[in-house]
Design a protein around this motif. Sequence first.
Motif, PDB file in Angstrom:
ATOM      1  N   ALA A 436       0.828  -1.203   0.000  1.00 44.39           N
ATOM      2  CA  ALA A 436       0.000   0.000   0.000  1.00 44.39           C
ATOM      3  C   ALA A 436       0.862   1.253   0.000  1.00 44.39           C
ATOM      4  CB  ALA A 436      -0.926  -0.003   1.220  1.00 44.39           C
ATOM      5  N   THR A 437       1.966   1.217   0.754  1.00 46.01           N
ATOM      6  CA  THR A 437       2.904   2.338   0.731  1.00 46.01           C
ATOM      7  C   THR A 437       3.490   2.498  -0.662  1.00 46.01           C
ATOM      8  OG1 THR A 437       3.444   1.839   3.033  1.00 46.01           O
ATOM      9  CG2 THR A 437       4.951   3.286   1.858  1.00 46.01           C
ATOM     10  N   ALA A 455      -5.170   1.921  -1.143  1.00 42.72           N
ATOM     11  CA  ALA A 455      -4.140   1.553  -0.168  1.00 42.72           C
ATOM     12  C   ALA A 455      -4.803   0.987   1.079  1.00 42.72           C
ATOM     13  CB  ALA A 455      -3.293   2.770   0.193  1.00 42.72           C
ATOM     14  N   PRO A 458      -1.660   0.702   5.009  1.00 37.30           N
ATOM     15  CA  PRO A 458      -0.325   1.087   4.536  1.00 37.30           C
ATOM     16  C   PRO A 458       0.709   1.084   5.660  1.00 37.30           C
ATOM     17  CG  PRO A 458      -1.746   3.010   4.696  1.00 37.30           C
ATOM     18  CD  PRO A 458      -2.626   1.810   4.894  1.00 37.30           C
ATOM     19  N   SER A 511      -2.151   6.560   9.309  1.00 36.89           N
ATOM     20  CA  SER A 511      -3.117   6.567   8.204  1.00 36.89           C
ATOM     21  C   SER A 511      -4.053   7.762   8.334  1.00 36.89           C
ATOM     22  CB  SER A 511      -3.915   5.263   8.194  1.00 36.89           C
ATOM     23  OG  SER A 511      -3.101   4.166   7.844  1.00 36.89           O
TER      24      SER A 511
END
Length: 568
Positions: A436-437, A455, A458, A511
Amino acid sequence: MKASVGTSTGAVGGTLPGSATGTATGTVRGAVPGAPSGGPAGAGAAEAVPAGPPRTSRPAPADIVDSPRIVALAASVAGGRDAAVREFWAEAEAQGTPLVEPIPWDPEHRAVTFLWRGTEQTRRVLLLVNRLVDRTHLAGSLMRRIHGTDVWHLTYRLPSDHRGSYVIAPDTGTGGSRHRTATAPAATPVPESAATPEPACAPAPAPESAPALTPASGPALAPGFGPASGSGTASDSGLAPGSGPSDDFQARLLPLLAAAGPDPLNPRVMPSRWRGEGGSVFELPDAPWQPWQPWQPWRPAAGVAGPGGSGGRGTVERHRVTSAALAARRDVWTYVPPGPLPDGGADTLVLLDGDLWFGRLGVQDLFDRLIAGGVLPPLAVLAPDAVDNATRAREFGGRQAYANFLAAELLPWAAARLPVTFDPSRTVVAGEGLGATTALYAGFAAPRRFGKVLAQSPSLWWRPEGAGPVDGADATGRPSWLAQEYAAGRRRELRTHLRADRYEGDARKQSRELRDTLRVLGYPVTYTEYNGGHDHACWAGGLAEGLADLLGRPDAAPGADAGTPGFA
């Protein structure tokens, strides 16, 4: 307790200035179009330093409590009723595990009891529930035993909409071998434990170790589901009297991790990636409904098209792609939807970790259902393999080389062979955990290729200089490096669907900070928090919901309307 969803106003549409329309047939070389020249500050260090998880302590996310059923069983055993244990296991085998009990005075939570049937050789049993286990303090996840029986148990108080995965590791003194009773159904062996935290991500938080329970001396259950501290069952945690979570005891528990595997009394086993067996999945009554569950085969509903139905099936192939940016070759899974495609190519998804999504979980069934049900338009998917854990940690994160591979090599390669679009407003890059990052960075680095990012959970602890505390400093207490990059860079035409688990600890906080940063900068962001594990048991539903939000009909996303066509 239901998942909260926040959606900012605004929309992304049209073709970005300077972006290519239709499909391309050539090969793009060099830097990503629209990417910051030279990559981010510290990019050289990012390429050289493998990212590792931050080693930080976190508060307990869930209480360990007493189970009424276990309390009653312990009372029966103490009263000399010999048949009680045999009847208990017969019931557990018939109903499956874990045992889920309501809490009358707390309807938003359930008492969830995980069970293991031991033998005379069982010395202790380690329960590893994804995101509820702290691997730096394994003693806190040891099961208790009803004295004089083969019943090992541990009960958590969890929100009624929780979904997650887990594995169990019994210690029989034979090098971590696992024992299954003759009457318990054996789970199908599959690679790697699904409950193992995402590779290279932060260790999961866990409750503090509850002391061993004392023999029952009163009512079967005291009024209240407080932390288990001697309120009703005769139990043994496997610890010697007076022992604690010392470094020496932690070292003795660590070898059990390699022997962890599925719960033999739970038929819901989800495949995972690189090693060992799969993980068991549990869902509480109010868990968000999912159109596809990778731990069970798809079953058609009346009047609903899907795999093998009137909607047809997409075509899945596996290719070998040479990458100059990575100085390597990569396997790439492709999915082409059935039926006629729009002019200019199909909407396109670049889905990271293709070896797991396609190679192990069979995600093509999800795409078939979403398209056949009208939730998504025809969608082409490109899913590169992550290869292995070390390669994934070396390439994922905010790596300019990997962004170059996705945007300047993979998309043009696909455009020469498949009906993909080069319109960034119809192109999504998606990932989970460290993936996701990577997706968030690819959207930042290549805005003329990726106009949308999905994402999930993440790993925002990632930094170019490496992750984790330095000289005792908590790296996760610092602002997210990725949020700083977005804040310092020019405004991009980018829409984001961001999801986080309420048990993510510091990652959840970061997040939220990234969400707030993006919204202040004017980016459209959908943000969702859920109760569950850092695993594909939750990410499978998140993938469907995120794609419906970014490319399709948000009103037809899973959970929006139980009667939506395609989701019966």
